[in-house]
Design a protein around this motif. Structure first.
Motif, mmCIF file in Angstrom:
data_model
loop_
_atom_site.group_PDB
_atom_site.id
_atom_site.type_symbol
_atom_site.label_atom_id
_atom_site.label_comp_id
_atom_site.label_asym_id
_atom_site.label_seq_id
_atom_site.Cartn_x
_atom_site.Cartn_y
_atom_site.Cartn_z
ATOM 1 N N HIS A 117 0.844 -1.191 0.000
ATOM 2 C CA HIS A 117 0.000 0.000 0.000
ATOM 3 C C HIS A 117 0.886 1.251 0.000
ATOM 4 C CE1 HIS A 117 -3.349 -2.595 1.676
ATOM 5 N NE2 HIS A 117 -4.005 -1.855 0.801
ATOM 6 N N THR A 118 0.457 2.259 -0.707
ATOM 7 C CA THR A 118 1.184 3.531 -0.690
ATOM 8 C C THR A 118 1.244 4.086 0.724
ATOM 9 O OG1 THR A 118 0.457 3.997 -2.941
ATOM 10 C CG2 THR A 118 1.279 5.854 -1.665
ATOM 11 N N GLU A 119 0.176 3.902 1.486
ATOM 12 C CA GLU A 119 0.144 4.388 2.861
ATOM 13 C C GLU A 119 1.187 3.694 3.718
ATOM 14 O OE1 GLU A 119 -1.045 6.677 6.095
ATOM 15 O OE2 GLU A 119 -1.466 6.911 3.955
ATOM 16 N N GLU A 164 -7.389 2.445 2.754
ATOM 17 C CA GLU A 164 -6.188 3.154 3.224
ATOM 18 C C GLU A 164 -6.524 4.428 3.972
ATOM 19 O OE1 GLU A 164 -2.495 3.075 0.703
ATOM 20 O OE2 GLU A 164 -3.956 2.476 -0.830
ATOM 21 N N ARG A 187 -5.374 5.297 7.764
ATOM 22 C CA ARG A 187 -4.619 6.502 8.121
ATOM 23 C C ARG A 187 -5.283 7.234 9.283
ATOM 24 N NH1 ARG A 187 -2.012 11.009 4.074
ATOM 25 N NH2 ARG A 187 -1.233 12.404 5.697
#
Length: 472
Positions: free
Chosen positions: A85-87, A225, A229
């Motif tokens: 995941h980008t997160e 995501e 966050r």
């Protein structure tokens, strides 16, 4: 030769190790390498260097050493066969401290590309590879390592040492797949403090075949995501009162605060103002004044929690913000003490108020001096903070712990005992609740006597723990 893309606005560089065939696996309209490159381009990364397959593990490690020696900011090393995941990547690359850290999962199911690690106090204290074993592992490394600017020389030295050991076959049949794993082992064993960035419900997995890559990419879509966050902006290891009586509702104020473009420092200022108003109401000395002061103090603490949550959500930590938050906590508490003493009246109450202040000063001195000593230990590393370990030792040998630490670890495994440990040290949440309730119901004398009694127990407990850990 590494290829590079440059973005001058930030100070983190990323090294993509495209040294395994898996990095060429398909993902959407491109490859895993393309996908990871696009993710990094969307994050605060100044430079992306792609290291292609060379002459083996030793050559790859020496290439990383050379990059570390000429870099002027933090350097992140990632395998290009990673599906994440980008997160999850942002947990390292967007963290304002840009310190040395590694991506870990508390899923302890190890695999050849998911080596074990042991995490204690938010730091990785032992790391493994196919050659290095980790007894009592409680997490797994997920392939992403960042070296802070202060630790680049250590990274370069470790990479060179590992290259030499790999060349001479002293690490067994290690392969280029394990380059990042070995670097983490080397940094930890050299005494560098490595923060454990836990991915929680996010995914970060290395793959070796197309079907595994497809499944890994599909799994990414199963996680929200944005929600993760938001959830991770609320501290998972906070005190009992903060966790169950404050964070349950302040988390819903985070997004409105972002939409209103409120900064964490602004929220800190409003929190301080509410505490000063609470002190004014306490100084009235009436039942209604004390009740109003208690409510205002609770709301002030709630905003104090919100400013940290907002900082974590927006990743806008700063030394000024940390200092302002810490100093405002002390100002709020002492202003409330003064307001309560004025409202109660008489000379004797001031002795109790001053004693409560002194107790808090002593307790904070114990905490901050210990934290400073641990920070010094991290900086000097092997010289006295934690002795360097040879990379040729295949087993990680855990030191024998004293009775106090053994008991503490046993208590950590029990949920009720863990919460009791958090409560007994009288953290700021419990302290705020104690002040608000005792002041509203019984008055200032009960507040100060309660703080002195509970504070003494907390101070003894903390001091014993600090001494035991320092001796270890």
């Amino acid at each position: 030769m590494p290829d590079s893309l440059t973005r001058e606005s930030t100070t983190t560089s990323a090294v993509l190790l495209a040294t395994t065939p898996a990095c060429r696996l398909l993902s959407g309209d491109g490859t895993l390498l393309d996908r990871l490159g696009d993710q990094l381009a969307a994050l605060p990364v100044r430079e992306i260097q792609v290291v292609t397959a060379g002459d083996g593990l030793a050559a790859d490690l020496r290439g990383i050493a050379n990059i570390a020696r000429i870099s002027t900011g933090a350097v992140a090393v990632l395998p290009a066969d990673l599906v994440a995941h980008t997160e999850a990547l942002a947990l390292l690359l967007e963290h304002p401290a840009r310190s040395t850290a590694a991506l870990v999962s508390h899923d302890v199911a190890t695999a050849p590309m998911r080596p074990p690690v042991r995490v204690e106090g938010g730091k990785i204290v032992a790391a493994g590879s196919s050659f290095h074993l980790v007894p009592e592992a409680n997490a797994t490394f997920r392939g992403v390592l960042q070296a802070g600017e202060a630790d680049l020389a250590a990274l370069a030295d470790v990479a060179d040492e590992l290259a030499e050991l790999a060349d001479t076959g002293k690490l067994g049949p290690v392969t280029p797949v394990e380059a990042v794993d070995l670097l983490l082992v080397g940094l930890v064993r050299s005494g560098v403090g490595v923060r454990a960035a836990a991915i929680g419900p996010l995914h970060a997995d290395r793959v070796t075949a197309q079907n595994a890559a497809d499944v890994a990419v599909q799994r990414l879509g199963e996680v929200d995501e944005a929600k993760v966050r938001l959830d991770t902006s609320v501290k998972a290891d906070d005190g009992f009162f903060t966790t169950f009586c404050v964070s349950t509702w302040t988390r819903h104020l985070i997004k409105p605060a972002v939409q209103l473009k409120l900064t964490p420092n602004t929220v800190t200022g409003v929190s301080l103002a509410l505490a000063l108003l609470a002190a004014v109401w306490f100084s009235a000395g009436t039942q209604g004044g004390r009740l109003t002061g208690a409510v205002l103090l609770y709301l002030s603490f709630a905003l104090d929690c919100l400013d940290g949550q907002l900082a974590r959500y927006t990743r806008t930590f700063s030394p000024l913000g940390a200092w302002a938050d810490g100093i405002s906590d002390r100002l709020k508490e002492y202003a409330v003490f003064i307001g309560l003493a004025i409202g109660f009246g008489g000379t004797g109450i001031w002795y109790l108020a001053v004693a409560a202040m002194v107790m808090q000063v002593v307790r904070h001195a114990v905490d901050y001096t210990y934290a400073g000593a641990m920070a010094d230990a991290d900086r000097v590393g092997a010289q006295w903070g934690r002795p360097a370990r040879s990379l040729l030792e295949s087993h990680d040998v855990r030191r024998e712990e004293g009775g106090v630490l053994k008991l503490a670890r046993r208590l950590e495994r029990d949920t009720i005992a863990r919460w009791l440990k958090k409560i007994i040290v009288l953290p700021v949440g419990e302290r705020t609740a104690l002040i608000a309730v005792t002041a509203a119901v019984w008055g200032a004398r009960a507040t100060f006597l309660s703080l002195l009694g509970w504070g003494t127990v907390a101070a003894v407990y903390q001091l014993a723990g600090r001494i035991a850990r320092s001796a270890r």
